[in-house]
Design a protein around this motif. Sequence first.
Motif, mmCIF file in Angstrom:
data_model
loop_
_atom_site.group_PDB
_atom_site.id
_atom_site.type_symbol
_atom_site.label_atom_id
_atom_site.label_comp_id
_atom_site.label_asym_id
_atom_site.label_seq_id
_atom_site.Cartn_x
_atom_site.Cartn_y
_atom_site.Cartn_z
ATOM 1 N N LEU A 464 0.798 -1.222 0.000
ATOM 2 C CA LEU A 464 0.000 0.000 0.000
ATOM 3 C C LEU A 464 0.834 1.276 0.000
ATOM 4 N N LYS A 465 2.108 1.155 -0.276
ATOM 5 C CA LYS A 465 2.882 2.361 -0.535
ATOM 6 C C LYS A 465 2.303 3.082 -1.748
ATOM 7 N N THR A 466 1.703 2.289 -2.640
ATOM 8 C CA THR A 466 0.935 2.819 -3.777
ATOM 9 C C THR A 466 -0.546 2.561 -3.492
ATOM 10 N N PRO A 467 -1.437 3.545 -3.658
ATOM 11 C CA PRO A 467 -2.867 3.322 -3.377
ATOM 12 C C PRO A 467 -3.420 2.132 -4.160
ATOM 13 N N GLU A 472 -7.442 -5.539 -5.308
ATOM 14 C CA GLU A 472 -6.018 -5.698 -5.604
ATOM 15 C C GLU A 472 -5.262 -6.268 -4.404
ATOM 16 N N VAL A 473 -5.685 -5.831 -3.197
ATOM 17 C CA VAL A 473 -5.065 -6.351 -1.978
ATOM 18 C C VAL A 473 -5.386 -7.839 -1.836
ATOM 19 N N ARG A 499 -8.018 5.698 3.977
ATOM 20 C CA ARG A 499 -8.895 5.439 2.842
ATOM 21 C C ARG A 499 -8.935 6.688 1.972
ATOM 22 N N VAL A 500 -8.807 6.501 0.665
ATOM 23 C CA VAL A 500 -8.825 7.607 -0.303
ATOM 24 C C VAL A 500 -9.971 7.374 -1.278
ATOM 25 N N GLY A 501 -10.804 8.395 -1.475
ATOM 26 C CA GLY A 501 -11.920 8.275 -2.423
ATOM 27 C C GLY A 501 -13.140 7.616 -1.801
ATOM 28 N N ARG A 502 -14.229 7.486 -2.593
ATOM 29 C CA ARG A 502 -15.485 6.914 -2.115
ATOM 30 C C ARG A 502 -16.045 5.935 -3.130
#
Length: 511
Positions: A464-467, A472-473, A499-502
Amino acid sequence: MTWSELLERLARGQDERTLFLPAEVSPEELARYAAGLANHKGGLLLLGVSREGKVLGVGELHPLQVTHALFELTQGLLLPYVEALEGPEGRVLALYVPQSPAAIAVGAGRVPFWDGARLTELRVGQALPEPDFTAQVLPQASLSDLDPMEVLRLRRILEERGSALAALPDLELLFALGLLERVEGEARPTVAGLLLAGTSLALRRLLPQAEVSYYYHEGEEGYSFREDLLRPIPALLERLKELIQARNRVRYLTVGLFRLEVWDFDQEVYREALLNALVHRDWQSKDAVQVHHHRDRLEISNPGGFPPGITPENVLRHPPKRRNPRLAEALYRLGYVERAGSGVDKMYRLLLKYGKEPPEYRLFPEALTLVLYNPELDEAFVREIAEAQERFGAFSLDHLIALGHLFRVGEASLGELARALQLPEGASRRVLARLERMGLVRREGGRYHLVRQDPLAERALALLKTPRRRREVEEALGLSRGAALKLLGRLLREGRVERVGRGAATRYRRR
């Protein structure tokens, strides 16, 4: 010392503080020459070199054999730092011999003395401990050389500490701190008094070596900023803090309910390092303290090596010695230093707590450099240390040293860890056994390594260094949808992921 530096030193020949000896000398003769240097001003003894400066070599002679022989032959009074240097012409041992505060005898009634050209002998009792330079009164110094504003600064420092000294009148206060002495009935400042409250003009006239030079390096080539400071020590420390903090980055880590501040260079650590450089330096040397500020390290150099008997290998465990007792005592009363220690253990603890390396000491014949490194922050390790201390209580310094060493090298033997701890193997084994019982360290095949507490979380944080999307996780870690949601939810609650975005655009990234 590098081989090229050695050759340059050999080309200059022997002098008052440098001595060449072939390897064939007897242990007793080596002890006499080494003690002769120590009884004068200390210096550098190069073993395996002819009187003319030609490398002869020392064969397989080990530095520990030399230190053991000198220790035995001088009744434990002489323990130089010995460095092995290897080059095309052979192998040379460099002995960094500290100046001794008292006469060192080799044999009954024999006190050797190196005068720069030959070895002579003094009578026992003739070589006396040198007086504390910071307790002396310089002939040209007078009461007018003290700055009233700096005296007021000292008083305010004492008031903040709640010291009863703060209620004394100025002259009584300065006498109580050891900053004044009576000479023929006249109150006059000691060297310590000038260093703590002298005017800029007095320092420039009487103690120009009190200057500290600060350099900031953007890269490795040269420096981009320099400021030379000639001020009393309290004002000097304030300005150095301003200079360093202006270029000091901080990062924040959330561990449970707490937020940790992790600076490139912790303020308490570099303050202790600066105080050590000032308290333990050779104030009779005309050289200045230098501070070189790089992005990845802070280097602080001061004239004069370690006090007698202290080396980089025992600095953490050796009982403290003060080269300048009058100055050290005044700084203790003002709250800058501790009476019983040099602050080395405090530096170790704060550095290791945040996953940084212990301080590094580079010893030269007439100077000492302390290096504080600023490695890339490993958030996972810092969190592990913080969380483990929440579970088990505050770690001892020994626990932090062992964990930090294993974090840096991966795995190590008992002997390697004993050297890092500067402890006997028996004591080191007890430290490691405690860490094994905590479940933090494991021994396998005679070697120790860290037990990382949550390998799945560490893999997720690295990913998760990259969103990333939840899916994907799941795919990267081989998890079910429920297991991935549980893992991400825990990392969110711990403040390690955000958490980024919705909605469908939701992604998770490491904080």
